[in-house]
Design a protein around this motif. Sequence first.
Motif, mmCIF file in Angstrom:
data_model
loop_
_atom_site.group_PDB
_atom_site.id
_atom_site.type_symbol
_atom_site.label_atom_id
_atom_site.label_comp_id
_atom_site.label_asym_id
_atom_site.label_seq_id
_atom_site.Cartn_x
_atom_site.Cartn_y
_atom_site.Cartn_z
ATOM 1 N N THR A 1 0.789 -1.237 0.000
ATOM 2 C CA THR A 1 0.000 0.000 0.000
ATOM 3 C C THR A 1 0.824 1.291 0.000
ATOM 4 O O THR A 1 0.295 2.328 -0.429
ATOM 5 N N PRO A 2 2.107 1.291 0.435
ATOM 6 C CA PRO A 2 2.848 2.558 0.375
ATOM 7 C C PRO A 2 2.937 3.160 -1.022
ATOM 8 O O PRO A 2 3.074 4.377 -1.158
ATOM 9 N N GLN A 3 2.856 2.334 -2.068
ATOM 10 C CA GLN A 3 2.927 2.900 -3.414
ATOM 11 C C GLN A 3 1.718 3.771 -3.721
ATOM 12 O O GLN A 3 1.756 4.607 -4.627
ATOM 13 N N TYR A 4 0.628 3.586 -2.974
ATOM 14 C CA TYR A 4 -0.569 4.393 -3.196
ATOM 15 C C TYR A 4 -0.644 5.579 -2.224
ATOM 16 O O TYR A 4 -1.199 6.620 -2.568
ATOM 17 N N THR A 5 -0.104 5.399 -1.038
ATOM 18 C CA THR A 5 -0.142 6.485 -0.048
ATOM 19 C C THR A 5 1.083 7.385 -0.141
ATOM 20 O O THR A 5 1.083 8.491 0.407
ATOM 21 N N GLY A 6 2.129 6.916 -0.835
ATOM 22 C CA GLY A 6 3.346 7.703 -0.950
ATOM 23 C C GLY A 6 4.139 7.754 0.332
ATOM 24 O O GLY A 6 4.957 8.661 0.528
ATOM 25 N N THR A 7 3.912 6.789 1.213
ATOM 26 C CA THR A 7 4.633 6.731 2.487
ATOM 27 C C THR A 7 5.724 5.667 2.428
ATOM 28 O O THR A 7 5.799 4.873 1.486
ATOM 29 N N LYS A 8 6.556 5.640 3.457
ATOM 30 C CA LYS A 8 7.672 4.695 3.484
ATOM 31 C C LYS A 8 7.264 3.332 4.031
ATOM 32 O O LYS A 8 8.012 2.360 3.889
ATOM 33 N N SER A 9 6.116 3.247 4.681
ATOM 34 C CA SER A 9 5.669 1.983 5.243
ATOM 35 C C SER A 9 4.160 1.845 5.093
ATOM 36 O O SER A 9 3.470 2.788 4.695
ATOM 37 N N ALA A 10 3.670 0.673 5.438
ATOM 38 C CA ALA A 10 2.236 0.408 5.367
ATOM 39 C C ALA A 10 1.513 0.816 6.643
ATOM 40 O O ALA A 10 0.318 0.545 6.780
ATOM 41 N N MET A 11 2.199 1.475 7.551
ATOM 42 C CA MET A 11 1.607 1.803 8.845
ATOM 43 C C MET A 11 0.312 2.607 8.751
ATOM 44 O O MET A 11 -0.643 2.316 9.487
ATOM 45 N N PRO A 12 0.189 3.613 7.862
ATOM 46 C CA PRO A 12 -1.084 4.348 7.813
ATOM 47 C C PRO A 12 -2.272 3.446 7.504
ATOM 48 O O PRO A 12 -3.338 3.571 8.116
ATOM 49 N N VAL A 13 -2.093 2.522 6.555
ATOM 50 C CA VAL A 13 -3.178 1.599 6.210
ATOM 51 C C VAL A 13 -3.399 0.590 7.319
ATOM 52 O O VAL A 13 -4.536 0.282 7.685
ATOM 53 N N ARG A 14 -2.308 0.085 7.877
ATOM 54 C CA ARG A 14 -2.426 -0.904 8.964
ATOM 55 C C ARG A 14 -3.173 -0.310 10.153
ATOM 56 O O ARG A 14 -4.062 -0.946 10.734
ATOM 57 N N ALA A 15 -2.832 0.924 10.519
ATOM 58 C CA ALA A 15 -3.475 1.561 11.671
ATOM 59 C C ALA A 15 -4.963 1.785 11.417
ATOM 60 O O ALA A 15 -5.796 1.580 12.305
ATOM 61 N N ALA A 16 -5.312 2.195 10.185
ATOM 62 C CA ALA A 16 -6.719 2.426 9.876
ATOM 63 C C ALA A 16 -7.494 1.114 9.849
ATOM 64 O O ALA A 16 -8.610 1.031 10.356
ATOM 65 N N GLU A 17 -6.913 0.072 9.266
ATOM 66 C CA GLU A 17 -7.588 -1.222 9.211
ATOM 67 C C GLU A 17 -7.824 -1.803 10.604
ATOM 68 O O GLU A 17 -8.823 -2.498 10.843
ATOM 69 N N ASN A 18 -6.914 -1.509 11.525
ATOM 70 C CA ASN A 18 -7.035 -2.023 12.891
ATOM 71 C C ASN A 18 -7.835 -1.109 13.809
ATOM 72 O O ASN A 18 -7.924 -1.346 15.017
ATOM 73 N N GLY A 19 -8.424 -0.044 13.225
ATOM 74 C CA GLY A 19 -9.242 0.854 14.031
ATOM 75 C C GLY A 19 -8.457 1.688 15.022
ATOM 76 O O GLY A 19 -8.977 2.083 16.068
ATOM 77 N N MET A 20 -7.207 1.978 14.693
ATOM 78 C CA MET A 20 -6.349 2.742 15.608
ATOM 79 C C MET A 20 -6.267 4.223 15.228
ATOM 80 O O MET A 20 -6.314 5.091 16.090
ATOM 81 N N ARG A 21 -6.113 4.503 13.960
ATOM 82 C CA ARG A 21 -5.964 5.884 13.502
ATOM 83 C C ARG A 21 -6.498 5.984 12.076
ATOM 84 O O ARG A 21 -6.128 5.202 11.201
ATOM 85 N N ARG A 22 -7.369 6.968 11.835
ATOM 86 C CA ARG A 22 -7.976 7.103 10.515
ATOM 87 C C ARG A 22 -6.956 7.578 9.480
ATOM 88 O O ARG A 22 -5.959 8.230 9.821
ATOM 89 N N LEU A 23 -7.240 7.268 8.240
ATOM 90 C CA LEU A 23 -6.376 7.679 7.148
ATOM 91 C C LEU A 23 -6.340 9.196 7.017
ATOM 92 O O LEU A 23 -7.350 9.870 7.234
ATOM 93 N N LYS A 24 -5.184 9.734 6.650
ATOM 94 C CA LYS A 24 -5.118 11.151 6.323
ATOM 95 C C LYS A 24 -5.928 11.405 5.059
ATOM 96 O O LYS A 24 -6.052 10.535 4.205
ATOM 97 N N ASP A 25 -6.463 12.596 4.956
ATOM 98 C CA ASP A 25 -7.319 12.919 3.818
ATOM 99 C C ASP A 25 -6.620 12.688 2.477
ATOM 100 O O ASP A 25 -7.248 12.249 1.503
ATOM 101 N N GLU A 26 -5.301 12.978 2.424
ATOM 102 C CA GLU A 26 -4.606 12.840 1.147
ATOM 103 C C GLU A 26 -4.396 11.381 0.730
ATOM 104 O O GLU A 26 -4.043 11.102 -0.412
ATOM 105 N N PHE A 27 -4.646 10.436 1.649
ATOM 106 C CA PHE A 27 -4.507 9.025 1.310
ATOM 107 C C PHE A 27 -5.810 8.435 0.764
ATOM 108 O O PHE A 27 -5.795 7.378 0.134
ATOM 109 N N VAL A 28 -6.916 9.105 1.027
ATOM 110 C CA VAL A 28 -8.221 8.497 0.753
ATOM 111 C C VAL A 28 -8.471 8.296 -0.741
ATOM 112 O O VAL A 28 -8.807 7.197 -1.183
ATOM 113 N N ALA A 29 -8.301 9.330 -1.522
ATOM 114 C CA ALA A 29 -8.596 9.222 -2.958
ATOM 115 C C ALA A 29 -7.678 8.224 -3.673
ATOM 116 O O ALA A 29 -8.162 7.393 -4.461
#
Length: 293
Positions: free
Chosen positions: A89-117
Motif C-alpha cells: 500500500t505505500p505505493q498508493y499512499t506515498g509513504t515509506k511503510s504500510a503503517m497508515p493503512v495498517r493503523a486504519a484497518e485495525n481501528g487505531m488511527r484514521r487515514l489522512k485525507d490525502e490518502f483516501v482518494a
Amino acid sequence: MPERIFNAQKFRAAIQASGLKQSEVGEPPVSLGESVISRYGSGAVTPPPEKLPALAARVGLPLDVLAPRRGLPDLKDLRCDAGIQQKDTPQYTGTKSAMPVRAAENGMRRLKDEFVAPLAEAYGVSVEELRAAQERSFGNMVPAVRKPAPPRSAALGAPQTVAEKITYLLERTYARHERPTDAELADRGNQKTGRPILDEVLVRALRTGKESTGDEAILGALAAALDAPLVFFTSDSPDEAARIVAGIRTVQNGVRAARHGDGPLPPEWLDFIEASIREITGGKSPDGPDSQG
C-alpha cells in the motif's frame, strides 16, 4: 470484519470445467504452487483473502460466487477484494511503510485525507465507499453507500466521452487485479504505435475526465494500449461498443486456450485480431503495409 467464505467445492468444479491443470491455476498473477492449489480445492487450507480475486478470475467465477461475504466490507475487505497486500500500500499512499493503512484497518488511527482518494482508486471504489468502510473498521456500522443513478448513456451501455470509454474497456475486459496502470497504458500505446504519443500524466487526465481529446493519434495509441480498434473511440454506437468488447473477450479466451495447449486460434478469432489491427493501424494489414487485396 465479514470475511469472505471460500467455497472449495465450487473451486474444484470450476477448475474441472475450465480444463485447467492445477499447475496452470497457480501461474502468475496467482503465483502459487500446484500443491497449494490442491489443498485449496480439497478444503484443507483456505486461501489468503488477497488471493481470492486472482483465483476467481483464473477459474472464471465471480468473486462473490467463489467466496461470498455476508455483511458490508471494512477497509481490509476492500484492499483484499482488490488483490492488494498490506505491504504494497505505500505505493498508493506515498509513504515509506504500510503503517497508515495498517493503523486504519485495525481501528487505531484514521487515514489522512490525502490518502483516501489514491486508495479508493487503487481499490476500485468511490471515496464515499472507502470512507464508509473505514468507519466499519472503527466499529461504526454505517449503511452501504447509495450509488448515484448512471447517466442515460451509461445505462444504455454506450460510453460517450474518452474517459467513459477508457473506463468501459478497463472494467469489461480486465479482472480488477489485472487492470494496467496509467503508466503501463502509456508504455503499451507508445510501443505498439512506435511513437512517443502518451505519458502517464496524459493517460490519467484522459481516464479521469480532466482532459479530453479528438486527436486521432492519441486515440489510436489508447486503443492500441487497450487492445481495441480505433473505431471504439470514434463511434458512439452502443451496439458497436458491445460488439468490440465481446470480440476482445473472445480473443482473450482464444489466446488463453492456445497458451494452455488447446490448439491454434480458431479462424474467427484470427479474423477479429486482424480486423482490430487494421482499425488501430489505419487500414494496414498485420502481414504487410497494404490492407487491400
